[in-house]
Scaffold this motif. Structure first.
Motif, short mmCIF file in Angstrom:
data_model
loop_
_atom_site.label_atom_id
_atom_site.label_comp_id
_atom_site.label_asym_id
_atom_site.label_seq_id
_atom_site.Cartn_x
_atom_site.Cartn_y
_atom_site.Cartn_z
N THR A 184 1.12 4.04 -2.94
CA THR A 184 0.74 5.41 -2.58
C THR A 184 1.78 6.42 -3.04
OG1 THR A 184 -0.51 4.65 -0.65
CG2 THR A 184 0.17 6.96 -0.67
N LYS A 227 0.83 -1.21 0.00
CA LYS A 227 0.00 0.00 0.00
C LYS A 227 0.86 1.26 0.00
CE LYS A 227 -4.06 -2.02 2.28
NZ LYS A 227 -4.93 -1.98 3.48
N SER A 228 1.91 1.27 0.81
CA SER A 228 2.79 2.44 0.88
C SER A 228 3.53 2.64 -0.44
CB SER A 228 3.79 2.29 2.04
OG SER A 228 3.12 2.21 3.28
N MET A 267 1.25 9.17 -5.96
CA MET A 267 1.34 10.56 -5.51
C MET A 267 2.25 11.37 -6.42
SD MET A 267 0.57 13.03 -3.46
CE MET A 267 -0.36 12.18 -2.20
#
Length: 459
Positions: free
Chosen positions: A396, A392-393, A400
């Motif tokens: 992300t 997930k990180s 971004m």
């Protein structure tokens, strides 16, 4: 199995500094070889008598499709390889081999699907990416042959990650080197000797990838490897491939989005700055690639150390490896930033003898790479997220930087900055990169601070 565990024990016993050098030098070298491999290929095509310039343009149109093919290899391997390293750290080589076998089969299936899509819709894709009536013939000639070798590309790029993940960085480097040498030798034979032109270049690439593929798969079937491809693991299990795809999605987004971002930059620059601005952008992205590849190589070298020791619950070695990776990455990105700021025209002149383009690019390069000194932080954090299995990180931070920040800024800054601070619209387009990078590094660093502490506390 005990013998296999002993083979990779150096990942949790050898000093971190020595280990990073041992693994990172071959991975960085492999990235540089791969970059030179592509440059030499284009040089040969550009020297085809009478039609070199048009042929080079046609092959250039194929690059977004080729990048997407590579991105699919990363989707599977860049998620599967770190997870196999983590399993090895837990002394669970059976699970690591199951991940390897599932990813191997999945890449074969993905290759078959991509081959069909490229052969059936390749011409339409190429026209959408900017092929003209003058260049579409060269583009389709190259792409149709390249598509037939999709399986070799997928397995070479994808399975090589599993070799490096076990700590066999030199073997992984040789996989790239073998293909590069074959391509450099075969290119002039097929292009000029047999008079095949662009088709010869594509055939040379496919055969070179086939040789690399044979080397990679033979190694993973042989006795020198720790993890081996075994028939019993060639059955897809969602519990195995699902987490691997989730973790690899960040790298897939990073690579696949490059073609989208290239179109966005070029369309804006064509409107505001004309052909010279677009030509400068080609040089800027080449210099940025030169900056990014060694950073990616450093991260790939550190990945097996971080993943293995995370699985082994050795928090100190995970922490020490990350901070060493951060220091080296920052040192490299700061050094390159300083050289670009001091000698921008020297970098531009590597790619073109045109004095006007060199002068224009020199000014643009200082703007475009204004915060390159901070990019070591971005890459160290992003690669560590992947090494820790933090899907997930990873996704992300990738989304971004590229989609939330960079693409909107390419269009927003030219609309607002000229009226606010008086810069011209072309400069505002180039400013999208450093503004996005500064915001992305800040966001990534803050997220990483909390997630890394949480990960260390867990083990």
């Amino acid at each position: 199995m005990e013998g296999q565990i002993e083979k990779n024990s150096f990942l949790d016993t050898e000093p971190v500094g020595k280990l990073l050098v041992r693994l990172a030098v071959p991975t960085v070298t492999a990235q540089i070889i791969n970059m030179l491999y592509n440059i030499v290929d284009r040089i040969y095509i550009g020297h085809i008598p009478e039609e070199g310039a048009m042929a080079l343009t046609g092959v250039g149109v194929c690059m977004p499709l080729i990048m997407i093919v590579s991105a699919f290899a990363a989707l599977v391997s860049n998620g599967g390889a770190p997870r196999s390293s983590i399993a090895m750290g837990r002394k669970d080589n059976e699970s690591a081999e199951e991940i390897l076998g599932n990813c191997f089969l999945l890449q074969i299936l993905v290759s078959a699907l991509l081959t069909v899509v490229l052969l059936m819709g390749g011409r339409s894709f190429l026209l959408a990416f900017g092929a003209t009536p003058e260049t579409i013939g060269y583009a389709t000639d190259y792409m149709n042959i390249y598509a037939m070798g999709t399986l070799f590309v997928q397995l070479t790029l994808g399975m090589n990650a599993f070799i490096t993940a076990q700590g066999f960085a030199k073997t992984g480097m040789l996989s790239v080197l073998i293909g590069a040498v074959c391509n450099i030798v075969l290119d002039p034979i097929f292009i000029f000797g047999f008079g095949m032109g662009v088709k010869g270049a594509a055939l040379a690439t496919v055969l070179s990838q086939a040789v690399s593929c044979l080397w990679v798969v033979s190694f993973l079937l042989g006795k020198r490897t720790i993890l081996r491809i075994r028939p019993r693991n060639l059955r897809l299990r969602w519990g195995v491939v699902g987490p691997s795809l989730a973790l690899g999605l960040a790298t897939f987004i990073m690579q696949a989005s490059e073609s989208v971002i290239s179109v966005c930059f070029n369309s804006s620059l064509r409107d505001y700055g004309g052909n010279i601005a677009v030509g400068a952008m080609t040089i800027l992205t080449s210099v940025m690639q030169f900056a990014m590849l060694p950073l990616q190589g450093l991260g790939q070298g550190a990945q097996p150390i971080i993943s293995y020791n995370y699985g082994a619950r050795s928090a100190k070695r995970v922490k020490d490896t990350y901070f060493l990776l951060l220091k080296v990455s920052l040192a490299y990105s700061t050094l390159l930033w300083a050289l670009v700021m001091l000698f921008p025209q020297a970098f531009a002149s590597i790619f073109t003898p045109n004095a006007e383009l060199v002068a224009f690019t020199g000014r643009a390069l200082r703007i475009y790479m204004a915060v390159m000194c901070l990019f070591g932080i971005q890459m160290a954090c992003q690669m560590t997220f992947t090494a820790l299995g933090k899907a997930k990180s990873s996704i992300t931070v990738a989304v971004m930087r590229k989609f939330v920040l960079l693409i909107p800024l390419i269009y927003l800054l030219p609309a607002f900055l000229p009226g606010m601070i008086g810069v011209d619209k072309t400069t505002a387009v180039y400013l999208a990169e450093p503004v996005a990078d500064a915001l992305a590094v800040t966001f990534t660093a803050v997220l990483f601070f909390f997630q890394f502490r949480k990960a260390l506390k867990k083990i």
